[in-house]
Write a protein that holds these residues in place. Structure first.
Motif, PDB file in Angstrom:
ATOM      1  N   LEU A   5       4.648  11.614   2.686  1.00 39.79           N
ATOM      2  CA  LEU A   5       3.249  11.639   3.366  1.00 39.79           C
ATOM      3  C   LEU A   5       3.535  11.179   4.664  1.00 39.79           C
ATOM      4  O   LEU A   5       2.579  11.643   5.749  1.00 39.79           O
ATOM      5  N   ALA A  15       1.226   7.380  11.445  1.00 46.77           N
ATOM      6  CA  ALA A  15       1.937   5.778  11.689  1.00 46.77           C
ATOM      7  C   ALA A  15       0.392   4.822  11.757  1.00 46.77           C
ATOM      8  O   ALA A  15       0.197   3.970  12.365  1.00 46.77           O
ATOM      9  N   ALA A  16      -0.526   5.304  10.884  1.00 47.75           N
ATOM     10  CA  ALA A  16      -1.610   4.691  10.830  1.00 47.75           C
ATOM     11  C   ALA A  16      -1.773   3.239  10.301  1.00 47.75           C
ATOM     12  O   ALA A  16      -2.183   2.246  10.870  1.00 47.75           O
ATOM     13  N   PHE A 118       5.773  -0.681   2.293  1.00 54.86           N
ATOM     14  CA  PHE A 118       4.189  -0.318   2.002  1.00 54.86           C
ATOM     15  C   PHE A 118       3.987   1.154   1.883  1.00 54.86           C
ATOM     16  O   PHE A 118       4.600   1.912   2.703  1.00 54.86           O
ATOM     17  N   TYR A 119       3.274   1.323   0.982  1.00 50.77           N
ATOM     18  CA  TYR A 119       2.755   2.758   0.677  1.00 50.77           C
ATOM     19  C   TYR A 119       1.224   2.922   0.442  1.00 50.77           C
ATOM     20  O   TYR A 119       0.952   1.887  -0.292  1.00 50.77           O
ATOM     21  N   TRP A 123      -0.709   7.884  -1.256  1.00 45.79           N
ATOM     22  CA  TRP A 123       0.548   8.150  -1.878  1.00 45.79           C
ATOM     23  C   TRP A 123       0.389   8.544  -3.480  1.00 45.79           C
ATOM     24  O   TRP A 123       0.826   9.290  -4.242  1.00 45.79           O
ATOM     25  N   ASN A 149      -4.566   9.902   5.074  1.00 43.38           N
ATOM     26  CA  ASN A 149      -4.916   8.373   4.156  1.00 43.38           C
ATOM     27  C   ASN A 149      -6.294   8.203   3.993  1.00 43.38           C
ATOM     28  O   ASN A 149      -6.421   7.156   3.492  1.00 43.38           O
ATOM     29  N   TYR A 206      -6.722   3.920   6.221  1.00 40.40           N
ATOM     30  CA  TYR A 206      -5.646   3.949   5.063  1.00 40.40           C
ATOM     31  C   TYR A 206      -5.569   2.468   3.933  1.00 40.40           C
ATOM     32  O   TYR A 206      -5.079   3.005   3.118  1.00 40.40           O
TER      33      TYR A 206
END
Ligand code: SF4
Ligand code: SF4
Length: 260
Positions: A5, A15-16, A118-119, A123, A149, A206
């Motif tokens: 994602l 790139a949040a 980090f996810y 996801w 997100n 996100y």
């Protein structure tokens, strides 16, 4: 295997969680200018600890804006990682141009381990059809990073689409047919919402875990979820008169275009 994602293809990326949207002006033009400036400056920066720390200090001195949410760091090392400047990403990543395969992320505020592992909740939570339609329709990094997100927005939107047609959605039927245009219009509310006024805020969500919906068939709850997500994206504090009817109208048009 799950789709990546963060960077699903060469046309878009997110790139949040690097703090990209955590600024007072999160409009596309403002962020594009910022990312381009960082990228150009980084290209001329030696890959030594001293030079990279100097780069970081220079960016901090230029970008004096206070973050919207002080608890989320706005990383100086987010830039464009492709030559066409379609995909924001990590300039310190081992695969980024000029890094020679060396992971430099230890120099950032969060440290390499956090950046690597980090996810965001999307996801896990997005269904294959939801991911597929969003990825199939969006090809702009700015909108993609705001949509992909935001679980309240995406999950409630797709729940409403399913409820309106009374069945699971067929991804090919959405993407190849006339319904695509309506879904695209709805996803683009994250930048073009009529009630945004002159707000420059495009806050990312996100980190928001979606509250489990007690009744997935509750249309009113899903519409409220969408309106709350859009309200917080743009920092809207006034009532959004007529917004519910606006959403309902789009759902009707979707049902007509998709066919029952
Ligand atoms: S917010 Fe989620 S999708 Fe976006 S870069 Fe971070 S982990 Fe990836
Ligand atoms: S160093 Fe970490 S926070 Fe900064 S851009 Fe790279 S991945 Fe994002």
């Amino acid at each position: 295997m799950k789709v990546n994602l963060c960077c699903p293809d060469s046309r878009k990326s997110c790139a949040a969680c690097c703090g990209l949207y955590n600024v007072s002006d999160g409009t596309r033009d403002a962020l594009h200018e910022k990312l381009s400036r960082r990228t150009s400056l980084f290209q001329g920066t030696a890959r030594s600890v001293e030079a990279l720390i100097r780069f970081q200090s220079t960016i901090r001195a230029i970008e004096i804006d206070s973050p919207l949410d002080p608890s989320i760091y706005v990383c100086e090392f987010t830039g464009f990682v492709d030559k066409d400047r379609f995909t924001p990403g990590c300039l310190l990543h081992p695969t980024a141009a000029g890094n020679g395969g060396i992971d430099l992320r230890g120099l950032c505020h969060y440290g390499s381990m956090a950046c690597t592992s980090f996810y965001c909740p999307a996801w896990e939570e997005l269904w294959a059809e939801e991911r597929g339609v969003v990825l199939g329709l969006l090809d702009d990094w700015h909108l993609y990073g705001l949509v992909i997100n935001d679980l309240d927005f995406v999950k409630s939107l797709f729940a409403l689409l399913r409820l309106r047609v009374g069945s699971p959605l067929s991804e090919p039927r959405v993407l190849a047919g006339p319904a695509a245009e309506v879904v695209m219009e709805m996803l683009a509310w994250k930048v073009s919402w009529p009630w945004k006024g002159d707000s420059l805020i495009r806050a990312s969500r996100y980190y928001c875990k979606r509250a489990p919906c007690a009744d997935e068939s509750n249309v009113a709850a899903h519409i409220s979820g969408i309106l709350a997500a859009l309200g917080s994206t743009f920092g809207i504090e006034t009532p959004m008169d007529g917004a519910q009817e606006f959403v309902e109208d789009a759902l009707d048009r979707f049902a007509g275009a998709y066919g029952k």
